[in-house]
Design an enzyme around this catalytic site. Structure first.
Site, PDB file in Angstrom:
ATOM      1  N   HIS A 199       0.858  -1.187   0.000  1.00 56.52           N
ATOM      2  CA  HIS A 199       0.000   0.000   0.000  1.00 56.52           C
ATOM      3  C   HIS A 199       0.893   1.236   0.000  1.00 56.52           C
ATOM      4  O   HIS A 199       1.962   1.238   0.621  1.00 56.52           O
ATOM      5  CB  HIS A 199      -0.896   0.020   1.250  1.00 56.52           C
ATOM      6  CG  HIS A 199      -2.094   0.900   1.095  1.00 56.52           C
ATOM      7  ND1 HIS A 199      -2.038   2.255   1.303  1.00 56.52           N
ATOM      8  CD2 HIS A 199      -3.360   0.615   0.728  1.00 56.52           C
ATOM      9  CE1 HIS A 199      -3.238   2.772   1.069  1.00 56.52           C
ATOM     10  NE2 HIS A 199      -4.069   1.799   0.713  1.00 56.52           N
ATOM     11  N   ASP A 237      -7.773  -5.461  -0.100  1.00 55.79           N
ATOM     12  CA  ASP A 237      -8.181  -6.394  -1.156  1.00 55.79           C
ATOM     13  C   ASP A 237      -7.825  -7.844  -0.863  1.00 55.79           C
ATOM     14  O   ASP A 237      -8.308  -8.734  -1.557  1.00 55.79           O
ATOM     15  CB  ASP A 237      -7.540  -5.975  -2.487  1.00 55.79           C
ATOM     16  CG  ASP A 237      -8.213  -4.752  -3.047  1.00 55.79           C
ATOM     17  OD1 ASP A 237      -7.646  -3.655  -2.907  1.00 55.79           O
ATOM     18  OD2 ASP A 237      -9.332  -4.879  -3.568  1.00 55.79           O
TER      19      ASP A 237
HETATM   20  C1  SDX Z   1      -6.216  -0.190  -2.963  1.00 57.13           C
HETATM   21  O1  SDX Z   1      -4.441   4.309  -2.114  1.00 57.13           O
HETATM   22  C2  SDX Z   1      -5.423   3.723  -1.498  1.00 57.13           C
HETATM   23  O2  SDX Z   1      -5.896   4.129  -0.463  1.00 57.13           O
HETATM   24  C3  SDX Z   1      -5.983   2.509  -2.253  1.00 57.13           C
HETATM   25  C4  SDX Z   1      -6.995   1.670  -1.461  1.00 57.13           C
HETATM   26  C5  SDX Z   1      -8.302   2.410  -1.245  1.00 57.13           C
HETATM   27  O3  SDX Z   1      -9.026   2.079  -0.295  1.00 57.13           O
HETATM   28  O4  SDX Z   1      -8.623   3.266  -2.109  1.00 57.13           O
HETATM   29  O5  SDX Z   1      -6.473   1.278  -0.212  1.00 57.13           O
HETATM   30  C6  SDX Z   1      -7.379   0.414  -2.261  1.00 57.13           C
HETATM   31  O6  SDX Z   1      -5.925   0.193  -4.065  1.00 57.13           O
HETATM   32  C7  SDX Z   1      -5.414  -1.230  -2.249  1.00 57.13           C
HETATM   33  C8  SDX Z   1      -4.220  -1.726  -3.107  1.00 57.13           C
HETATM   34  C9  SDX Z   1      -4.741  -2.857  -4.018  1.00 57.13           C
HETATM   35  N1  SDX Z   1      -3.656  -3.237  -4.970  1.00 57.13           N
HETATM   36  C10 SDX Z   1      -2.951  -4.363  -4.811  1.00 57.13           C
HETATM   37  O7  SDX Z   1      -3.100  -5.162  -3.889  1.00 57.13           O
HETATM   38  C11 SDX Z   1      -1.966  -4.607  -5.935  1.00 57.13           C
HETATM   39  C12 SDX Z   1      -0.618  -5.074  -5.365  1.00 57.13           C
HETATM   40  N2  SDX Z   1       0.006  -3.945  -4.668  1.00 57.13           N
HETATM   41  C13 SDX Z   1       0.974  -3.152  -5.373  1.00 57.13           C
HETATM   42  O8  SDX Z   1       0.779  -3.017  -6.738  1.00 57.13           O
HETATM   43  C14 SDX Z   1       1.403  -1.903  -4.623  1.00 57.13           C
HETATM   44  O9  SDX Z   1       1.664  -2.269  -3.337  1.00 57.13           O
HETATM   45  C15 SDX Z   1       0.502  -0.692  -4.627  1.00 57.13           C
HETATM   46  C16 SDX Z   1       0.093  -0.280  -5.997  1.00 57.13           C
HETATM   47  C17 SDX Z   1      -0.717  -0.943  -3.819  1.00 57.13           C
HETATM   48  C18 SDX Z   1       1.281   0.453  -3.971  1.00 57.13           C
HETATM   49  O10 SDX Z   1       2.315   0.706  -4.815  1.00 57.13           O
HETATM   50  P1  SDX Z   1       3.449   1.802  -4.516  1.00 57.13           P
HETATM   51  O11 SDX Z   1       3.214   2.512  -3.240  1.00 57.13           O
HETATM   52  O12 SDX Z   1       3.606   2.623  -5.753  1.00 57.13           O
HETATM   53  O13 SDX Z   1       4.711   0.923  -4.283  1.00 57.13           O
HETATM   54  P2  SDX Z   1       5.669   0.419  -5.453  1.00 57.13           P
HETATM   55  O14 SDX Z   1       4.882  -0.275  -6.530  1.00 57.13           O
HETATM   56  O15 SDX Z   1       6.546   1.559  -5.856  1.00 57.13           O
HETATM   57  O16 SDX Z   1       6.499  -0.690  -4.694  1.00 57.13           O
HETATM   58  C19 SDX Z   1       7.614  -0.349  -3.863  1.00 57.13           C
HETATM   59  C20 SDX Z   1       8.420  -1.635  -3.766  1.00 57.13           C
HETATM   60  C21 SDX Z   1       8.732  -2.211  -5.151  1.00 57.13           C
HETATM   61  O17 SDX Z   1       9.909  -2.964  -4.997  1.00 57.13           O
HETATM   62  P3  SDX Z   1      11.296  -2.362  -5.642  1.00 57.13           P
HETATM   63  O18 SDX Z   1      11.032  -2.092  -7.113  1.00 57.13           O
HETATM   64  O19 SDX Z   1      11.571  -1.090  -4.877  1.00 57.13           O
HETATM   65  O20 SDX Z   1      12.302  -3.472  -5.419  1.00 57.13           O
HETATM   66  O21 SDX Z   1       7.623  -2.631  -3.091  1.00 57.13           O
HETATM   67  C22 SDX Z   1       7.383  -3.717  -3.984  1.00 57.13           C
HETATM   68  C23 SDX Z   1       7.608  -3.171  -5.405  1.00 57.13           C
HETATM   69  O22 SDX Z   1       7.960  -4.220  -6.277  1.00 57.13           O
HETATM   70  N3  SDX Z   1       5.988  -4.111  -3.830  1.00 57.13           N
HETATM   71  C24 SDX Z   1       5.551  -5.359  -3.894  1.00 57.13           C
HETATM   72  C25 SDX Z   1       4.172  -5.282  -3.721  1.00 57.13           C
HETATM   73  N4  SDX Z   1       3.810  -4.007  -3.563  1.00 57.13           N
HETATM   74  C26 SDX Z   1       4.946  -3.283  -3.633  1.00 57.13           C
HETATM   75  N5  SDX Z   1       6.192  -6.522  -4.111  1.00 57.13           N
HETATM   76  C27 SDX Z   1       5.424  -7.634  -4.115  1.00 57.13           C
HETATM   77  N6  SDX Z   1       4.093  -7.640  -3.958  1.00 57.13           N
HETATM   78  C28 SDX Z   1       3.434  -6.495  -3.753  1.00 57.13           C
HETATM   79  N7  SDX Z   1       2.115  -6.501  -3.598  1.00 57.13           N
END
Ligand code: SDX
Length: 378
Positions: free
Chosen positions: A261, A314
């Site tokens: 998140h 989620d």
């Molecule tokens: C919702 O914003 C809100 O409030 C949203 C929400 C709401 O109520 O409206 O809470 C609802 O959208 C919940 C999120 C649902 N999405 C997912 O579950 C999809 C999986 N999650 C990721 O795609 C991610 O965690 C996000 C999109 C939710 C957040 O992304 P960020 O803050 O942009 O973080 P990032 O993608 O830049 O990741 C930072 C690091 C990366 O690693 P590096 O490239 O630095 O090595 O963390 C890793 C990412 O690869 N990472 C994950 C991960 N989420 C982040 N690695 C593995 N699995 C994951 N789920």
């Protein structure tokens, strides 16, 4: 104040002052108008929470009764909107049907262009009450069933389950869905709310605001993750397979859906509440998915939690919706029919102190190019 560096995803950049909700990502805290989400999930209803989010205070008994009665009056869809749903491809995604229907609904109400207090109240009631009816109606029509007339005697959650399944809704399932709608109603400046505020800042009407927010929510990184969590659990198949598959995914840099998140660096408080309902429903049905989900949560937390990547809303919501008999491709639409209240609260708030969003950019392209006639191009 000018920001000179590009901030990817506007991470940490405040784009408005808001009094609607607050998240403390370090302490797993979410409040709507100062009331924490655990208290609202325990004691409130979706209708009461809607009043709280829209008007900034808990309603009196009289106010709530009037709000519920007025809302139920605006539940039915115009027959031309139902005809529109009948024309949509049945293999289309329910979020696409929702995004197509919302502006069409607005076309029947000339006051959509005049956001006076009464017009705002009517727009909010119509959108909050009609979105669940659109979702249920599209599902019934795409499966060849007759559309049902909404029931004013049921709350929003109960009427949705009734219209979806065509049977008297079970009170336990209705209350669980009611709590899910509370949990999903609002969440500060997430991507879909931000999209809605940008459109609101141009003074577009609320049906356009909601339609734009629906587009943002449909993406798998935002609202679409809950569907993908269930697909992942199905693929893993048993608790014993969880650790190896999670390690494979992390090593392959695949995102674990339902984890991570932008704000929460500990478990999302909504995930904790949903986990309880997922267990209750799966124990009742004998579904193996809860045990698989817990094994996946443990395996993923082992490798990700020290980086602040924890379960989000989620991770368990899809499991709960599946147990409520909601079709998998409708999970994000259920998220939307709750979040519409948050989008509308932000629409109202944006108009109170509006300035059109117009950020800038850092130009990295060419300049001063010559025009080469087509016959001389390589
Ligand atoms: C919702 O914003 C809100 O409030 C949203 C929400 C709401 O109520 O409206 O809470 C609802 O959208 C919940 C999120 C649902 N999405 C997912 O579950 C999809 C999986 N999650 C990721 O795609 C991610 O965690 C996000 C999109 C939710 C957040 O992304 P960020 O803050 O942009 O973080 P990032 O993608 O830049 O990741 C930072 C690091 C990366 O690693 P590096 O490239 O630095 O090595 O963390 C890793 C990412 O690869 N990472 C994950 C991960 N989420 C982040 N690695 C593995 N699995 C994951 N789920």
């Amino acid at each position: 104040m000018s920001v000179t560096e590009i901030v990817p995803g506007l991470e940490g950049v405040p784009i408005a002052a808001s009094a609607i909700s607050r998240v403390d990502g370090q302490n797993s805290l979410l409040e709507y108008r100062g009331l924490n989400i655990e208290t609202l999930a325990e004691h409130s209803t979706f209708e009461e929470t809607n009043f709280l989010l829209l008007y900034g205070k808990l309603p009196t008994r009289r106010e709530l009764d009037d709000f519920i009665r007025d809302g139920a009056r605006h539940r039915r869809l115009k027959y031309r909107v139902i005809d529109l749903l009948k024309c949509l491809p049945e293999h289309g995604h329910p979020m696409e049907a929702l995004q197509a229907a919302v502006p069409a609904i607005g076309m029947f109400y000339p006051e959509r262009y005049h956001p006076g207090t009464e017009q705002k109240r009517l727009s909010c009631l119509r959108l909050i009450e009609k979105l669940p009816v659109v979702v249920a109606s599209f599902h019934r029509l795409r499966t060849g069933d007759d559309n049902l007339i909404p029931r004013p005697d049921l709350n929003i959650a109960g009427n949705f389950l009734y219209m979806l399944r065509g049977e008297e809704p079970d009170p336990v399932r209705t209350r669980i869905l009611d709590v899910c709608l509370i949990l999903h109603a609002e969440h500060t400046m997430n991507a879909s709310t931000f999209a809605g505020r940008v459109v609101a800042s141009t003074l577009a009407h609320p049906y356009c605001v909601v339609s734009s927010a629906l587009g943002a929510l449909s993406g798998p990184l935002h609202g679409g993750a809950n569907e993908q969590v269930l697909t992942m659990l199905e693929r893993i198949g048993s608790p014993a397979n969880a650790r190896a598959e999670i390690r494979r995914m992390v090593e392959a840099k695949e995102k674990i859906m339902g984890f991570g998140h932008r704000v929460y660096k500990t478990i999302d408080p909504r995930a904790k509440i949903l986990k309880k309902y997922a267990e209750q429903l799966c124990r009742r049905s004998g579904s193996r998915f809860y045990d698989i989900a817990v094994a996946v949560e443990e395996a993923a937390s082992e490798v990700l939690s020290d980086r602040g990547i924890c379960p989000n809303v989620d991770f368990y919501s899809g499991l709960v919706y599946a147990e409520l008999g909601i079709p998998r491709d409708c999970f994000t639409s259920v998220f939307a029919m709750a979040r519409v209240t948050g989008w509308l609260a932000h629409w109202i708030e944006q108009l109170e102190d509006n300035r059109i969003f117009r950020p800038t950019q850092k130009y990295v392209g060419r300049s001063g190019e010559s025009y080469v006639p087509i016959e001389r191009r390589g």
